[in-house]
Design an enzyme around this catalytic site. Structure first.
Site, PDB file in Angstrom:
ATOM      1  N   HIS A 169       0.831  -1.203   0.000  1.00  0.00           N
ATOM      2  CA  HIS A 169       0.000   0.000   0.000  1.00  0.00           C
ATOM      3  C   HIS A 169       0.865   1.252   0.000  1.00  0.00           C
ATOM      4  O   HIS A 169       2.049   1.226   0.358  1.00  0.00           O
ATOM      5  CB  HIS A 169      -0.912   0.015   1.237  1.00  0.00           C
ATOM      6  N   CYS A 170       0.263   2.351  -0.419  1.00  0.00           N
ATOM      7  CA  CYS A 170       0.832   3.683  -0.212  1.00  0.00           C
ATOM      8  C   CYS A 170      -0.309   4.520   0.355  1.00  0.00           C
ATOM      9  O   CYS A 170      -1.083   4.004   1.175  1.00  0.00           O
ATOM     10  CB  CYS A 170       1.425   4.257  -1.501  1.00  0.00           C
ATOM     11  N   PHE A 171      -0.448   5.792  -0.032  1.00  0.00           N
ATOM     12  CA  PHE A 171      -1.553   6.578   0.513  1.00  0.00           C
ATOM     13  C   PHE A 171      -2.866   6.254  -0.192  1.00  0.00           C
ATOM     14  O   PHE A 171      -3.893   6.038   0.444  1.00  0.00           O
ATOM     15  CB  PHE A 171      -1.261   8.077   0.402  1.00  0.00           C
TER      16      PHE A 171
END
Length: 236
Positions: A100-102
């Site tokens: 994941h990232c943002f």
């Protein structure tokens, strides 16, 4: 018609191989990574955070690695691919992995794309199409795209995982062929006709297996392209 976008998507499904489960690969946003309930529901045992802020904390029962980088075109993300590829591949052998990232669109998507490119020896465009088919909002920034294209060039001459397995099998057969020593105590190769036949049959079989896999990959890619065309039409 506006298509509903998910906060997480399964990019590679979990599978059973040789009576052993190989974990799936999920691509998600930060809300999913912070949801212990969701991680437990998806049976995620390894979490890869590709984000600079906010700080992500998770359950001690989950293996967690952080790649602290911003989502900007000048950022060198390619230097982290060996580390992220190794993390995903190692932990998929025993559990599901979430990256994941943002927003789950650029940084984490680039990491997942790089992993698939390396694992299956696919080109960038083919891999991007495959990932978008599962998660339509994926859109690495222009700097990451350039680096992924460079990564494709680097990987072009590297054997795929399947080719590695074939080469290892052939080498195993070769290793079983006996060596004999000459009068100077130097080893030389003296295979029998049976040994050569065995080797030739094994090579032929593996080449046929590889050809079948290539056909299946092409059929799958055609389906993905057709599916992408449907997605594109939906936005037009």
């Amino acid at each position: 018609m506006i298509q509903k976008l998910n906060k997480w998507d399964c990019i590679i499904d979990p599978i059973i191989k040789n009576n052993q489960q190989i974990g799936g690969l999920y691509l998600a946003d930060i809300d999913c990574a912070l949801s212990q309930e969701l991680l437990q529901q998806l049976q995620v045992g390894a979490l890869l955070s590709v984000i600079d802020e906010p700080k992500v904390t998770t359950s001690p029962n989950i293996i967690h690695q952080v790649i602290n980088i911003p989502d900007c075109t000048e950022q060198n993300i390619q230097e982290y691919f060996p580390k992220t590829n190794e993390f995903i591949e190692r932990h998929r052998q025993h559990t599901n992995v979430m990256v994941h990232c943002f927003a789950g669109i650029s940084r984490s998507a680039s990491v997942v794309i790089a992993y698939i490119m390396q694992k299956f020896n696919w080109g960038f465009q083919r891999t991007l199409n495959s990932v978008i088919a599962r998660r339509p909002q994926v859109k690495p920034n222009s700097g990451f795209v350039k680096q992924l294209i460079q990564y494709e060039t680097q990987n072009r001459n590297r054997p795929s995982s399947q080719q590695h397995r074939i080469l290892n099998t052939i080498n195993t057969v070769i290793d079983k062929i006996p060596y004999q020593s000459d009068s100077k105590n130097n080893k030389y190769f003296q295979p029998s006709k049976l040994d050569l036949n065995q080797l030739e049959m094994e090579i032929t079989k593996r080449q046929q297996d590889l050809q079948i896999l290539r056909m299946k990959y092409q059929q799958l890619n055609d389906k993905i392209v057709n599916r992408n065309n449907v997605y594109v039409s939906a936005f037009e």
